[in-house]
Enzyme design. Structure first.
Site, PDB file in Angstrom:
ATOM      1  CB  SER A 694     -23.240 -11.968 -38.128  1.00  0.00           C
ATOM      2  OG  SER A 694     -22.275 -11.026 -37.735  1.00  0.00           O
ATOM      3  CE  LYS A 737     -20.163 -13.416 -35.042  1.00  0.00           C
ATOM      4  NZ  LYS A 737     -21.237 -13.584 -36.020  1.00  0.00           N
TER       5      LYS A 737
END
Length: 797
Positions: A694, A737
């Site tokens: 990611s 996140k």
């Protein structure tokens, strides 16, 4: 056989005077459930006023009466359409009036008759009838039927309990086939409608065939009944004989002064086995082992093993207890009391409980709570048990590496025990408990076998109804146990085992959620743990917020609870010394109590120089921000990667560099830069292992920033995987996140456009603080993240 009672109260009253009935007419008496046959004497009870009046007039005038069966016995005042047309002409042998005002007739059947037409205006039924004579023809066929029927009637009579000898003599002495058929039918236990059918059968051969068929059926029923009775009596006699012998043996042993304790122990075990209500296979095994134990000397080495085995069988909850109905409203209240937030999780649990309520016998899914430590997975299981009013038991699977821990050890081994599943069932004391399989992802595999393979049967609703523990050796039904598993990560769970469970993800808590949890639950719990009262301590919410931000960094609240406990213990010392009776904890008091902050805001680490990008990362304890640093030095085009990165993350760096080289001209980069410079990519916090795809967007942005000499906006963080075609691919952990980005003071986040589906999962408090930029291609990231160039693009050195 006694005739059926036909008495009920009627609505008509007895007439005051006798009514004249023509001599060619017959007085009729309806019968509810009684059929009278010619040459048969039976008692009949009458109770309706019309029936009493009819019988009394027939007695006064010494007339015969006609007995007709009612079609519906519930009708109190039957009319012509309520009675069968064929009945029996009868003589009244005796009329009896009882002390309780009941009326009884003893009637003897004379001849069959058919009703032609009823007389109008009579106070009771009367009609002109046609008397039907019995056929007198004889033939070999009739004679054969007669002999067969007589044999069947005698056999049926002998099978009946306490049959009168007069009936057997009457059957043996009868010479008329018609009389034999009527007599056998009259005393046969068949429905009144079937008797009426035989009464209406005038043809003698057909009548005898019908009676023979009914007798054959009754004989078969009587034979089976007699056989069952004999077997039951034999079994009872055998048990009685065994009990007498055991009592005699015990008496002999008492006289000899030996065996008293063993006999009493065996008797106690026998009673306990019966009371345990085991299934037949388990009870048979227990009885077998008990007989072995009874014959064993007490000093035998195996005696203790057999006794331990019997104790396990007896103590297990074989019988299914009565379940209390699930109250959905109460379940929702319990979940709200025990847990703050987790709305989707609570909704799924309510759905689960609703299905269990509507289909208690159905095969419910095995729930698996997936999430970081400290977010409330185990306590959710306890809440489900409270809502279902069932006992809760926890089985820890962390570190289990032996298949026998699940299935148990065979009894041939010394010190053998059942597996953890059966032990937990015994501990819970109910076969329908809620069993929490904690840390199912932490099971290992050793030389003793694979415990996860043994769990396949436990967690399969199609198989766990006959789960066989190696120690017990008999199947145990686990189908009514509510299994709930917990796991931190899916990497350690085998695919087939994962396929048997429904995953429910519990993400980490946001700062606001942690604050609410602390105020509602943690502070109260720590006050009780440290012997304090609510009126003695006041914790400022801002002080709690400071503890959350500067002293803990986790997805759950375990460390937060510890820090709160540390603060309250300091207060407990002051109150115990008597120096104060009330303490208010403000933000300024936190540093003296807990020391300097352990975590600083990552925004302080950012520097506005080219080559530094802010990424977003997911960790087992929640989201975090990640800095990607890129630098170049003169060299030969090499690539150096540091920061303890995993293979996937290293590949992301290489893919990002290849993508930058491919787009060098488009980005305004001289291709010669790559040949004459070495590029170094570093991710700080080198002691922490990092992996995952990611960070691809952040890698590409950092390299582009370095080589174009344009800084990345300091208020922006990004996440997403990249492809060599320049596409931005979706990633996981979006909620964690984004929450980390908001907590770090950032105002913009760049996310893959294909992660829009996760937007609703992001807490409202984080959505309000951030601007969201959705990326389709890496060009979108460069346009949104890089500031305008201050100098000309870097040239080759």
């Amino acid at each position: 056989m006694a005739a059926s009672d036909i008495s009920t109260a009627g609505s008509a009253s007895s007439p005051d005077r006798a009514t004249s009935i023509p001599s060619d007419a017959l007085i009729l008496v309806p019968a509810r459930n009684t059929v009278l046959f010619p040459n048969v004497i039976i008692p009949i009870t009458i109770g309706r006023p019309k029936s009493i009046a009819a019988a009394q007039q027939a007695v006064r005038e010494q007339r015969q009466i006609g007995i007709l069966l009612q079609r519906d016995p519930e009708v109190n005042d039957p009319g012509p359409d309520d009675l069968y047309r064929i009945g029996t002409v009868a003589n009244i042998v005796r009329y009896i009036t009882g002390a309780d005002e009941t009326h009884h007739l003893v009637c003897q059947g004379v001849q069959r008759m058919r009703v032609l037409d009823y007389l109008p205006g009579t106070p009771f039924p009367a009609a002109r009838v046609l008397q039907i004579p019995e056929p007198t023809t004889t033939s070999p066929e009739i004679e054969a039927r007669f002999l067969n029927l007589q044999r069947q009637a005698l056999e049926a009579a002998q099978l009946l309990p306490q049959v009168p000898q007069e009936l057997i003599a009457a059957l043996q002495g009868t010479t008329s086939p018609a009389t034999l058929a009527d007599l056998a039918t009259s005393y046969m236990d068949i429905k009144p409608q079937e008797k009426q059918d035989i009464l209406e059968t005038i043809d003698l051969a057909a009548r005898m065939d019908k009676v023979s068929r009914h007798l054959a059926e009754r004989i078969e029923v009587l034979r089976l009944s007699q056989e069952i009775g004999q077997k039951t009596k034999a079994a009872f006699d055998e048990r009685q004989r065994e009990a007498i012998l055991r009592e005699q043996m015990a008496t002999i042993q008492r006289q000899l002064g030996e065996g008293d304790g063993k006999a009493a122990e065996v008797a106690e075990l026998t009673k306990a086995i019966v009371e345990a209500k085991m299934p037949p296979e388990a009870e048979g095994q227990a009885q077998k082992e008990l007989r072995r134990y009874e014959r064993m000397p007490e000093a035998a080495a195996e005696s203790g093993m057999v006794r331990s085995y019997l104790d396990w069988l007896i103590d297990l909850p074989w019988a299914l207890p009565a379940e209390k109905p699930i109250d959905i409203a109460e379940a929702r209240k319990i979940l709200d009391e025990d847990h703050y937030g987790l709305e989707k999780i609570k909704s799924r649990i309510i759905e689960y409980l609703a299905v269990r309520k509507l289909a208690p016998g159905g095969k419910a899914p095995i729930l698996c709570f997936l999430g970081p430590p400290g977010v409330g997975k185990t306590s959710l299981g306890q809440s489900i048990a409270r809502a279902m009013a069932r006992p809760f038991v926890r089985v820890s699977l962390g570190g289990v590496h032996d298949e026998a821990e699940i299935r148990g050890h065979r009894r041939t081994y010394i010190g053998a025990l059942p597996g953890n599943i059966i032990q937990a069932i015994k501990k819970a004391g109910a076969r329908n408990c809620v069993m929490m399989l904690d840390e199912i992802d932490k099971m290992g595999r050793g030389i003793q076998g694979d415990p996860s393979a043994a769990m396949l049967e436990v967690l399969d609703p199609e198989q766990n109804g006959t789960f066989r523990d190696n120690y017990l050796g008999v199947p145990f039904d686990l189908s009514h146990v509510v299994f709930i598993a917990t796991a931190n990560m899916l990497d350690g769970v085998p695919g087939p085992l994962l396929d048997r469970m429904e995953l429910i993800s519990l993400a980490g808590y946001t700062e606001e959620e942690k604050l609410e949890i602390a105020k509602r639950y943690l502070v109260r719990r720590q006050l009780e743990a440290n012997g304090l009262k609510a009126e003695q301590v006041e914790l400022d919410p801002e002080a709690l917020r400071l503890v959350i931000k500067s002293y803990t960094r986790e997805a759950g609240v375990r460390n937060l609870e510890r820090e709160i406990g540390k603060v309250l213990r300091n207060v407990a010392v002051q109150i115990a010394e008597g120096s104060t009776s009330h303490v208010t904890i403000a933000p300024k008091d936190i540093v003296p109590l807990l020391g300097q902050p352990r975590f600083e805001n990552e925004i302080a680490m950012r520097t506005s120089i080219p080559g530094v990008a802010t990424g977003l990362a997911w960790t087992p304890v929640g989201g975090d921000i990640l800095f990607i640093e890129a630098s170049r030095t003169p060299g030969r085009g090499g690539l150096m990667i540091t920061g303890q990165l995993g293979d996937v993350m290293r590949e992301s760096v290489q893919a990002a560099l290849t993508l930058v080289k491919n787009r060098a001209t488009q980005l305004g980069i001289d291709p010669a830069v790559f040949e004459k410079n070495d590029i170094h990519v570093h991710v700080p916090a080198g002691a922490t292992p990092k992996d995952g795809p990611s960070a691809g967007v952040a890698m590409f942005t950092a390299l582009t920033s370095l080589l174009t000499d344009r800084t990345v906006r300091s208020d922006t963080a990004m996440t997403g995987e990249i492809s060599l075609r320049g596409l931005v691919l979706p990633v996981g952990g979006i909620k964690e996140k984004v929450v980390a980005a908001a907590a770090a003071g950032l105002t913009r986040v760049m996310l893959p456009a294909r992660n829009r589906r996760d937007y609703d999962d992001i807490p409202a408090s984080a959505r309000e603080k951030l601007e969201f930029i959705w990326l389709e291609r890496v060009d979108d990231a460069i346009a949104a993240a890089l500031e305008a160039a201050k100098t000309t693009p870097a040239a080759a050195e």
